[in-house]
Design an enzyme around this catalytic site. Structure first.
Site, PDB file in Angstrom:
ATOM      1  N   HIS A 217      62.851 -60.346 -95.742  1.00 41.70           N
ATOM      2  CA  HIS A 217      64.250 -60.733 -96.010  1.00 41.70           C
ATOM      3  C   HIS A 217      64.394 -62.248 -95.877  1.00 41.70           C
ATOM      4  O   HIS A 217      63.465 -62.920 -95.425  1.00 41.70           O
ATOM      5  CB  HIS A 217      65.182 -60.052 -95.006  1.00 41.70           C
ATOM      6  CG  HIS A 217      64.973 -60.540 -93.608  1.00 41.70           C
ATOM      7  ND1 HIS A 217      64.003 -60.033 -92.784  1.00 41.70           N
ATOM      8  CD2 HIS A 217      65.576 -61.534 -92.904  1.00 41.70           C
ATOM      9  CE1 HIS A 217      64.018 -60.680 -91.637  1.00 41.70           C
ATOM     10  NE2 HIS A 217      64.960 -61.602 -91.681  1.00 41.70           N
TER      11      HIS A 217
ATOM     12  N   HIS B  53      64.105 -69.166 -96.046  1.00 37.09           N
ATOM     13  CA  HIS B  53      62.682 -68.826 -95.997  1.00 37.09           C
ATOM     14  C   HIS B  53      62.507 -67.331 -95.819  1.00 37.09           C
ATOM     15  O   HIS B  53      63.402 -66.655 -95.314  1.00 37.09           O
ATOM     16  CB  HIS B  53      61.981 -69.572 -94.846  1.00 37.09           C
ATOM     17  CG  HIS B  53      62.478 -69.170 -93.492  1.00 37.09           C
ATOM     18  ND1 HIS B  53      63.618 -69.710 -92.933  1.00 37.09           N
ATOM     19  CD2 HIS B  53      62.020 -68.265 -92.602  1.00 37.09           C
ATOM     20  CE1 HIS B  53      63.826 -69.155 -91.754  1.00 37.09           C
ATOM     21  NE2 HIS B  53      62.871 -68.268 -91.521  1.00 37.09           N
TER      22      HIS B  53
HETATM   23  P1  ATP Z   1      60.418 -59.981 -83.310  1.00 37.77           P
HETATM   24  O1  ATP Z   1      61.393 -60.887 -82.600  1.00 37.77           O
HETATM   25  O2  ATP Z   1      60.221 -58.673 -82.611  1.00 37.77           O
HETATM   26  O3  ATP Z   1      59.150 -60.635 -83.710  1.00 37.77           O
HETATM   27  P2  ATP Z   1      62.104 -60.359 -85.604  1.00 37.77           P
HETATM   28  O4  ATP Z   1      62.088 -61.823 -85.254  1.00 37.77           O
HETATM   29  O5  ATP Z   1      61.819 -59.949 -87.004  1.00 37.77           O
HETATM   30  O6  ATP Z   1      61.124 -59.554 -84.684  1.00 37.77           O
HETATM   31  P3  ATP Z   1      64.769 -60.495 -84.626  1.00 37.77           P
HETATM   32  O7  ATP Z   1      64.324 -61.362 -83.476  1.00 37.77           O
HETATM   33  O8  ATP Z   1      65.795 -59.446 -84.346  1.00 37.77           O
HETATM   34  O9  ATP Z   1      63.534 -59.754 -85.250  1.00 37.77           O
HETATM   35  O10 ATP Z   1      65.282 -61.460 -85.767  1.00 37.77           O
HETATM   36  C1  ATP Z   1      65.963 -61.032 -86.934  1.00 37.77           C
HETATM   37  C2  ATP Z   1      65.945 -62.165 -87.937  1.00 37.77           C
HETATM   38  O11 ATP Z   1      66.662 -63.293 -87.416  1.00 37.77           O
HETATM   39  C3  ATP Z   1      64.549 -62.704 -88.254  1.00 37.77           C
HETATM   40  O12 ATP Z   1      64.553 -63.198 -89.575  1.00 37.77           O
HETATM   41  C4  ATP Z   1      64.374 -63.859 -87.299  1.00 37.77           C
HETATM   42  O13 ATP Z   1      63.467 -64.825 -87.788  1.00 37.77           O
HETATM   43  C5  ATP Z   1      65.798 -64.424 -87.248  1.00 37.77           C
HETATM   44  N1  ATP Z   1      66.048 -65.029 -85.941  1.00 37.77           N
HETATM   45  C6  ATP Z   1      65.803 -64.472 -84.741  1.00 37.77           C
HETATM   46  N2  ATP Z   1      66.193 -65.280 -83.728  1.00 37.77           N
HETATM   47  C7  ATP Z   1      66.694 -66.382 -84.309  1.00 37.77           C
HETATM   48  C8  ATP Z   1      67.284 -67.594 -83.816  1.00 37.77           C
HETATM   49  N3  ATP Z   1      67.422 -67.833 -82.530  1.00 37.77           N
HETATM   50  N4  ATP Z   1      67.711 -68.504 -84.722  1.00 37.77           N
HETATM   51  C9  ATP Z   1      67.589 -68.284 -86.048  1.00 37.77           C
HETATM   52  N5  ATP Z   1      67.066 -67.164 -86.575  1.00 37.77           N
HETATM   53  C10 ATP Z   1      66.617 -66.225 -85.732  1.00 37.77           C
END
Ligand code: ATP
Ligand code: MG
Length: 175
Positions: free
Chosen positions: A41, A124
């Site tokens: 996504h 991205h």
């Molecule tokens: P994991 O953290 O288990 O590796 P994930 O990063 O895919 O999995 P989430 O942390 O729930 O899952 O993130 C959901 C989406 O939001 C992802 O695209 C992630 O890169 C983005 N994201 C997560 N934390 C942040 C943040 N602090 N700032 C910007 N984007 C974020």
């Protein structure tokens, strides 16, 4: 009372684009941990934990974003981002519309007291995490992603890892 949910706004790929992204993933030489195909996504705004009351307000207020016209993203550059250890697919040109949309969504979230990213927005697709610098970085055959919809998504964890569930989808205005 309903517990809070971990939420983010995103663009979701149609199947044809998802397949192209999977093809790019399979060309990576030292990928680390691949993002699951169904999880690929573009994040517009990451909200973190959101209460059910705030979620209702977000669902209501995000509707205003449908006034924006659909736009196109051209993903053509594989990058390794050392700070987060991810391999991403990025665009060389960032359409003004997506920046505006991300800013508006962040503003909505801030008004609800949520802490959102303050860094400049860069669209991205994360392809792999826990990656190390790989050889095959750089330009690829462009992937043209028509952004016709955006979504509010819940991030949940199960025994397989993180899974995403679309809560609601809104169309952009047609070109
Ligand atoms: P994991 O953290 O288990 O590796 P994930 O990063 O895919 O999995 P989430 O942390 O729930 O899952 O993130 C959901 C989406 O939001 C992802 O695209 C992630 O890169 C983005 N994201 C997560 N934390 C942040 C943040 N602090 N700032 C910007 N984007 C974020
Ligand atoms: Mg994460």
């Amino acid at each position: 009372m309903t517990a809070s949910q971990r939420l983010f706004f995103a663009l979701w790929p149609e199947q044809r684009i998802r397949q192209q992204l999977i093809n790019v993933q399979s060309s990576l030489t030292a990928p680390g941990r691949f993002v699951l195909p169904e999880n690929l996504h573009v994040t517009l705004s990451f909200l973190g934990n959101v209460s059910s009351d705030s979620r209702l307000l977000l669902l209501e207020q995000a509707t205003a974003l449908t006034e924006h016209t659909a736009f196109t993203l051209i993903f053509e550059d594989i990058q390794f981002w050392p700070t987060s250890g991810v391999v991403c697919l990025t665009t060389r040109v960032i359409p003004e519309t997506i920046v505006l949309i991300a800013e508006k969504l962040n503003r909505l979230a801030r008004e609800l007291g949520l802490n959102v990213d303050t860094r400049p927005y860069q669209p991205h697709v994360t392809l792999a995490r826990d990656s190390s610098k790989i050889e095959a970085l750089g330009l690829i055959q462009p992937i043209t992603w028509s952004a016709t919809h955006f979504c509010l998504v819940e991030s949940c964890v199960n025994s397989e890892g993180v899974i995403y569930q679309i809560i609601q989808e809104w169309p952009f205005d047609k070109c």
